[in-house]
Structures are given as structure tokens and as C-alpha cells.
Scaffold this active site. Structure first.
Site, PDB file in Angstrom:
ATOM      1  CB  CYS A   1      21.634  65.561  82.847  1.00  0.00           C
ATOM      2  SG  CYS A   1      20.456  65.991  84.160  1.00  0.00           S
TER       3      CYS A   1
ATOM      4  CG  ASP B   1     -17.234  91.642  77.249  1.00  0.00           C
ATOM      5  OD1 ASP B   1     -18.204  91.382  76.506  1.00  0.00           O
ATOM      6  OD2 ASP B   1     -16.145  91.057  77.210  1.00  0.00           O
ATOM      7  CB  ALA B   2     -17.766  97.701  79.983  1.00  0.00           C
TER       8      ALA B   2
ATOM      9  CB  SER C   1     -28.347  53.310  74.413  1.00  0.00           C
ATOM     10  OG  SER C   1     -27.066  53.550  73.960  1.00  0.00           O
ATOM     11  CG  LEU C   2     -29.259  57.140  69.979  1.00  0.00           C
ATOM     12  CD1 LEU C   2     -28.403  58.258  69.418  1.00  0.00           C
ATOM     13  CD2 LEU C   2     -30.670  57.217  69.408  1.00  0.00           C
TER      14      LEU C   2
ATOM     15  CE  LYS D   1     -21.054  54.816  67.709  1.00  0.00           C
ATOM     16  NZ  LYS D   1     -20.413  55.556  68.763  1.00  0.00           N
TER      17      LYS D   1
ATOM     18  CB  CYS E   1      19.060  69.234  82.539  1.00  0.00           C
ATOM     19  SG  CYS E   1      18.483  67.834  81.555  1.00  0.00           S
TER      20      CYS E   1
ATOM     21  CE  LYS F   1     -32.514  62.517  68.024  1.00  0.00           C
ATOM     22  NZ  LYS F   1     -32.276  63.639  68.916  1.00  0.00           N
TER      23      LYS F   1
ATOM     24  CD  GLU G   1     -30.560  65.900  66.631  1.00  0.00           C
ATOM     25  OE1 GLU G   1     -31.332  66.811  66.306  1.00  0.00           O
ATOM     26  OE2 GLU G   1     -30.654  65.259  67.674  1.00  0.00           O
TER      27      GLU G   1
ATOM     28  CG  ASP H   1     -17.392  61.594  71.758  1.00  0.00           C
ATOM     29  OD1 ASP H   1     -18.035  60.964  72.617  1.00  0.00           O
ATOM     30  OD2 ASP H   1     -16.243  61.289  71.402  1.00  0.00           O
TER      31      ASP H   1
ATOM     32  CB  CYS I   1      15.477  67.070  85.150  1.00  0.00           C
ATOM     33  SG  CYS I   1      17.229  67.408  85.248  1.00  0.00           S
TER      34      CYS I   1
ATOM     35  CB  CYS J   1      17.319  63.824  84.655  1.00  0.00           C
ATOM     36  SG  CYS J   1      17.252  64.494  82.975  1.00  0.00           S
TER      37      CYS J   1
ATOM     38  CE  LYS K   1     -24.408  58.395  69.342  1.00  0.00           C
ATOM     39  NZ  LYS K   1     -23.372  58.500  70.363  1.00  0.00           N
TER      40      LYS K   1
ATOM     41  CE1 TYR L   1     -30.191  64.028  73.283  1.00  0.00           C
ATOM     42  CE2 TYR L   1     -28.180  65.239  72.813  1.00  0.00           C
ATOM     43  CZ  TYR L   1     -28.841  64.229  73.486  1.00  0.00           C
ATOM     44  OH  TYR L   1     -28.159  63.446  74.369  1.00  0.00           O
TER      45      TYR L   1
END
Ligand code: IVH
Length: 670
Positions: free
Chosen positions: A412, A34-35, A83-84, A315, A432, A291, A114, A118, A427, A409, A116, A227
Site C-alpha cells: 500500500c 502435576d498438582a 567426530s565420526l 548418513k 492496508c 558402534k 542407534e 542432529d 506496515c 509497505c 544419529k 550415548y
């Protein structure tokens, strides 16, 4: 440096940075520390600051740039984002294959399968290899321009590698998502900060992508899989598989779970395997996409106005269910936050029976308008906590009333308040009992003081009897006292007391986490413990000292300071120390010499046998500080092999230069 020299160096640095970004974010196999990476980025930043006219939008320094926008500009997609079509069973998949055979008699088909994802569909436009525009799917015809936000996603290349880089225009499509682990971490941080959390990774990703301020998007851990290439045939590709390969070569991230299948049986097998392994993917996938591989066949099959005929979504089994809300209770958390919880008619869902679901906070409950008597659709994705997707309004009983959030609350009866910017009512009673119970539970939990047998039932009794009023009280419990509690036998009383006593040596980091300081979870506790080594030093740390620590912002610093400024808190800590709870971090050398107190160091080049992080740790342990640039105030510059310009800076400013052996001598690690 002349302008021409700067231009050359800038081009060189950008190429190196793009290369390392690709290795790190796309291929997950970094080649530099990283450095070292930071050094490149800083040099580029410096040069661009000196020659501002050489800054271009595709520079890695411009990932987070631009002003917040009022509204997103509409963008018309050149090719609609369709859409599919959906299926859910192997029989449906066979029907899909049969449909293809009817449409193109005599043809044989190869498929590409592949996950799907979400997430959110987006379209990225490149011109001659440069990322110029990004858009949401919108209604498929017109989306919204979110270029600035998409640029912050590190796995989206800003410039492409050849041959795709040559295309005058290239539109690629993919799915933006938030990896599940990052989502959970984000929610924990939001929760600790008293802000509203997201119900699922998809919502979190959607919120991030549509942020008006790209700087906010940049802080959200988003990722993308590509994709689709629009008009891929015009670019000379003949199969989808080959197109995906070209995307990878160009620097795009494609899904490693993609497979080519020669038969529909192989497709069905793929879908079954993917569904069985869905929880291990690290991101939410709600199905598989199948596909047709040949682009010529795709073209001949064409599309309806809704979906392509050459693709279909399989699905996965739903992990949703509907059930009734029997009651809505409001729980009190360890910081006093009031959390509404729906008590449900128990319902089985993805392998467990669900009878409670959190409604998070007042806004959430109002937004979803969940009422007692309602039927709700709930979802549980993988190991994610179940949540309410929506109320089934058609089943709402007549005369139902919106839930009224309590103004006191519920535990209490004390008054509550909702601070500006916070999602939770809290609260205000520090004594409490419900808060205390939650705090004690957290104190004894596995990742805090890890006190086995300190369960809910014991805590409830101890608090109700007023035997335990704070953390310190539990360390004075005797076996006789515990055995006197309901449902406690002699043996289990002994076990509990032994567990309590055994927890005294967990060390500072766990203790800090256990104390339940606002915004101090496991990670921050660890940072604080390593930085200060003892409770005593931490208690005395100033706001400035705290906020200077990497990974600790001003808000956390303030919360820590506020905690230690409180007399009651200090008293509890004093009593914990009195009963023998360890207040130091094992391995920390605070008691040893802090010979480098107040000294600042700059590290440059590669040391023969020490990594940057190891060198930094040695310095920090002895009280020194590592900074990034050499100034007159720098005490030492540690120079390794192929050092950057910092070695020259040091010489120019007359700062002491150390090689590794001199450095080792200084820190006593020869
Ligand atoms: S292909 C013309 N592949 O699902 C090609 N879509 O329900 C259409 N999605 O709008 C898209 N993962 O946002 C494709 N591997 C994948 C996908 C995928 C997720 C989304 C996409 C699409 C939606 C349709």
C-alpha cells in the site's frame, strides 16, 4: 521443626522429586498428578527457604539458578570428544565391516545401532553420583562450561541411582536436542510475539544451550539422549550395550531406537528402517551411528585423531538442494509484518517441488546476505518448512548487490516501523489491503472459523472491489454478489455463502483465534474463552484480571486489552454479533449462577472421586479462584485423603474446611 528434622524431610522430598522427574521426563510414565508433584516441590522450597544452608546445587529447586554469565569458561575434555567417520551406502557399511575384520583377524563383531541425533554434543561430569559440570563439545579438545544451562534440562538427572552413583568420577556424553513439536510451538510463540524465529530445531537448541542467562534456557524445551561413557572399561563394563543399560538404571535417557545387531546385514537393515521412519521420530536424526559392541575390541581398534575406528555414521540421503534466487519479494502478513520471500528456480527436494522460501526478516536476510541472482543451498527436514542454509558464494555472479529492505509497505506504500525488540518491520496502515487479505484468510482458515471455499482468489477480488473491509462484511455477502465475481459459478457461490453462514456457530474460542489479536493463537484463545465465557465479559476484563489467568502473561494481557480498547475493533465485533455470529463459549455456564464470584479455594489431599483439575474447573466455572496457599483471606479449603499441612493451616486460621461431599453440595454437583 528442628534443623535435623528439616534435613531428613528435605532429603526425603528430594528423593521423591527425583523419582517423579525420572518417571516423567525420562520414562514418560508419570505416577502422580502435576498438582501432587507441585505440592512436593513447594514443600521443599519452603523448607529450603527456612534452612538456606541446607540448599545444595543438586536440589531439584536449583534447576534454574545462578546469575547470567558474561562469557563461558573453557573446559579441557579429559578424553577428547572425537567426530565420526561417515558413510552413505550399504556398500560403505560392508567396507567398514571388512576394515574391522582386517584390523582384528579372526574376531567376530556385534554392533549396536542407534539414531544419529542432529543436536549438540555435550559432556556431563558426575562425582559420586552428583552432576558437577557440563560442557559443550567445542573443538573436541576444549569446550565451554555450560553447567547452569544443562541443569535446566529436566531429563538430565542431578543425582544418579546406584551402582553408577558410586563412581568417584563419571563422564557421560550425549546429544542435546529440541523435539520437533516443541520447536514448532516455540517458533509459533516467537512469531506471535513479533520476535525472530529459528530456522530448524538444531539452531534453536544451540541458541538455548549457549544462552548467557540460564533462566532463558529453562524456558526452552530441550531434551537429551546419552550415548557414551568415557573410560567405560575402567568402570568394569565389557560391552557398550551393557553400558547403555547401566546409564538407564542410573536415570539417564537413552535412545529407545537403539538395537543390537549380530551381522552387518542386520546393521544395513536397521539403517534402512530408520531412514524410512525418520520423520516419525519426533526429533531430527541425520543418520544412524554404528558402534562395535565389545569394549575390548573398541580399545584394540583405537582411534585416529579425528574419529574412533570402532564406530561409523551412516548418513541419510540429503534433504538439501541448490537452486537460483530469481527474485526477492516482500509479503505483508496479517499483523502487517513484512516478510521477505525468495522466489526460486523450482527444484525437487525430498518429494516436493520448492519454488519459494521464506527469508524471515531483515536481520536474517542480512545475516545470510541472500541476493537476487545468488545460488542458495536449501534444506527441508521432514515436514519442516524449507529454509536457506547458506548462499553458495563461489557461484555469486559479479556485480550483485545486497538486498535493500523496502522502507515503505510494498502493498500500500504506507510507512513502516520496526519497534524496539522486534524482528519485523510492520506496515503501519491499519487499512492496508494486503494485511486485510491475510487477516481474512486467517479468519476463514480451518482452525479458526473454518469457512470452506473462502480462498485466496475470492478474498483478493472482494478486497480489491472494496466490498469487504472487515470480518463483518463477509457475513452480508449474497449468492448473487459472489456469483458475479470472476471464476464463480452459481453453485459454488451458493456453497461459499452457505459455508460463511454455517461458520457463525463456531464458538468464542475459534472466533478469538480468528480475530488475529496479536499474541492470541489457538491456545490463548481457548484459555480466554474458558475463563470468560462470552465476548462481553472478556471485553470488560481488566489488565489485572487477564494477567492473573494461568498461561497468560502481562504481554498477552496487554495485547488483548489494547485490542478491545480500539474503537474500530469493538465496532467490528458489534457488527459480527448483529449478523448473528455466536459470541459465547459452548458449555460455559456464565449465564448460570456465578455463585462463587470472588471466593478463593485451596485444594489439598486426594478427593475420593474428583481430580484436582476437575475440582478446579467446577470452581472456576462458578467464578471462584484456586490458590496454592492458605491465608486468612482464603474462603474454603477442600480437604481430601492424606492432606498436606494446608489442612492444619486452615484449622489454625479458622478457614472453612470442606470434604468432597460438602464441596459437591456447594458447587451444585451432588
Ligand atoms: S558417538 C566416540 N552417537 O555426532 C563416540 N555421536 O558427527 C563419538 N552424535 O560429535 C560419538 N548422535 O555429537 C555418537 N548416537 C550418537 C550420536 C552422536 C549424534 C553426534 C556427536 C558427534 C557427532 C559426530
Amino acid at each position: 521443626m528442628t534443623r535435623a528434622e528439616a534435613a531428613r524431610r528435605i532429603a526425603d522430598l528430594r528423593e521423591q522429586i527425583h523419582h517423579h522427574d525420572s518417571l516423567y521426563y525420562v520414562e514418560a510414565r508419570p505416577e502422580v498428578s502435576d498438582a501432587e508433584y507441585d505440592t512436593l516441590v513447594r514443600e521443599l522450597g519452603r523448607l529450603e527457604a527456612e534452612f538456606p544452608d541446607l540448599v545444595t546445587p543438586d536440589s531439584p529447586t536449583q534447576r534454574v539458578s545462578g546469575q547470567p554469565v558474561e562469557a563461558f569458561r573453557p573446559v579441557e575434555h579429559r578424553v577428547p570428544m572425537l567426530s565420526l567417520d561417515n558413510t552413505a551406502t550399504p556398500a560403505d557399511l560392508r567396507e567398514f565391516a571388512a576394515r574391522l575384520a582386517r584390523a582384528l583377524p579372526g574376531a567376530t563383531f556385534t554392533f549396536v545401532c542407534e539414531p544419529k541425533i542432529d543436536g549438540l554434543g555435550v559432556a556431563l561430569l558426575y562425582e559420586r553420583g552428583r552432576f558437577v559440570r557440563g560442557a559443550t563439545r567445542g573443538d573436541g579438545r576444549v569446550g565451554e562450561e555450560i553447567t547452569q544451562n544443562l541443569r535446566t534440562i529436566r531429563s538430565i538427572p542431578l543425582t544418579l541411582r546406584s551402582p553408577l552413583a558410586q563412581a568417584p568420577q563419571l563422564e557421560v556424553r550425549g546429544e542435546v536436542f529440541m523435539p520437533r513439536a516443541d520447536f514448532e510451538q516455540l517458533n509459533r510463540a516467537l512469531e506471535e510475539a513479533g520476535e525472530g524465529t529459528f530456522a530448524n530445531p538444531r539452531n534453536a537448541a544451540a541458541g538455548a544451550v549457549r544462552q548467557k542467562d540460564p533462566a532463558v534456557t529453562a524456558r526452552r524445551p530441550l531434551d537429551i539422549f546419552l550415548y557414551h561413557v568415557s573410560e567405560a572399561r575402567e568402570l568394569g563394563f565389557t560391552t557398550y550395550w551393557e553400558t547403555l543399560e547401566a546409564l538407564r538404571v542410573a536415570g539417564f535417557k537413552t535412545n529407545p531406537r537403539t538395537e543390537r545387531c549380530a551381522t552387518i546385514d542386520a546393521v544395513i537393515d536397521y539403517c534402512g528402517r530408520l531412514e524410512a521412519e525418520r520423520d516419525g521420530l519426533g526429533y531430527d536424526a541425520d543418520g544412524a551411528v554404528i558402534k562395535v559392541d565389545s569394549l575390548e575390541q573398541q580399545w584394540r581398534l583405537g582411534s585416529t585423531t579425528h574419529h574412533p575406528r570402532w564406530a561409523i555414521a551412516f548418513k541419510f540421503a540429503a534433504r538439501q538442494a541448490t537452486t537460483g534466487v530469481q527474485a526477492i519479494e516482500v509479503n505483508v502478513g496479517k499483523t502487517g509484518a513484512l516478510t521477505p520471500v525468495a522466489k526460486l528456480t523450482p527444484v525437487p527436494l525430498a518429494g516436493v517441488v520448492i519454488s519459494n522460501v521464506s527469508l524471515h526478516n531483515e536481520d536474517e536476510i542480512r545475516k545470510k546476505d541472500v541476493r537476487v541472482g545468488d545460488t542458495v543451498l536449501i534444506e527441508r527436514a521432514g515436514d519442516v518448512i524449507p529454509y536457506v542454509v547458506q548462499v553458495v558464494l563461489a557461484k555469486r555472479p559479479p556485480g550483485s548487490q545486497p538486498f535493500v529492505f523496502p522502507d515503505r509497505c510494498p502493498a500500500c506504500g504506507h510507512s513502516t516501523a520496526r519497534l524496539p525488540g522486534e524482528a519485523y518491520w510492520r506496515c503501519l496502515n491499519t487499512a492496508c489491503p494486503a494485511q486485510l487479505k491475510e487477516r481474512l484468510r486467517h479468519f476463514g482458515s480451518r482452525r479458526a472459523m473454518d469457512i470452506e471455499h473462502l480462498g485466496e482468489a475470492v478474498i483478493d477480488q472482494l478486497v480489491d472491489k472494496k466490498r469487504v473491509k472487515d470480518f463483518a462484511d463477509i457475513y452480508t455477502l449474497t449468492v448473487d454478489e459472489v456469483a458475479g465475481l470472476e471464476r464463480f459459478a452459481e453453485k459454488s457461490a451458493e456453497n461459499l455463502v452457505a459455508a460463511i453462514q454455517g461458520s457463525k456457530t463456531r464458538g468464542l474460542a475459534r472466533l478469538l483465534n480468528a480475530l488475529g489479536i496479536r499474541m492470541v493463537g489457538e491456545r490463548v484463545a481457548e484459555l480466554l474463552a474458558n475463563q470468560f465465557g462470552s465476548m462481553e465479559r472478556l471485553e470488560q476484563a481488566s489488565l489485572d484480571e487477564l494477567s492473573e489467568i494461568r498461561g497468560i502473561g502481562p504481554q498477552i494481557a496487554q495485547s488483548v486489552r489494547r485490542f478491545f480498547d480500539d474503537e474500530t475493533n469493538r465496532d467490528v465485533i458489534r457488527r459480527l454479533a448483529e449478523v448473528g455470529v455466536e459470541m459465547t463459549q459452548p458449555g460455559f455456564m456464565a449465564e448460570g449462577p456465578r455463585s462463587l464470584d470472588g471466593k478463593t479455594f485451596v485444594l489439598t489431599g486426594t478427593l475420593p472421586s474428583l481430580t484436582r483439575d476437575a475440582a478446579r474447573e467446577l470452581i472456576e466455572r462458578l467464578g471462584g479462584r484456586v490458590t496454592s496457599s492458605v491465608t486468612k483471606k482464603t474462603d474454603y479449603v477442600v480437604v481430601g485423603e492424606s492432606p498436606g499441612s494446608k489442612a492444619a493451616d486452615a484449622r489454625r486460621l479458622g478457614v472453612t474446611i470442606l470434604d468432597e461431599s460438602a464441596f459437591r453440595a456447594l458447587v451444585g454437583k451432588e
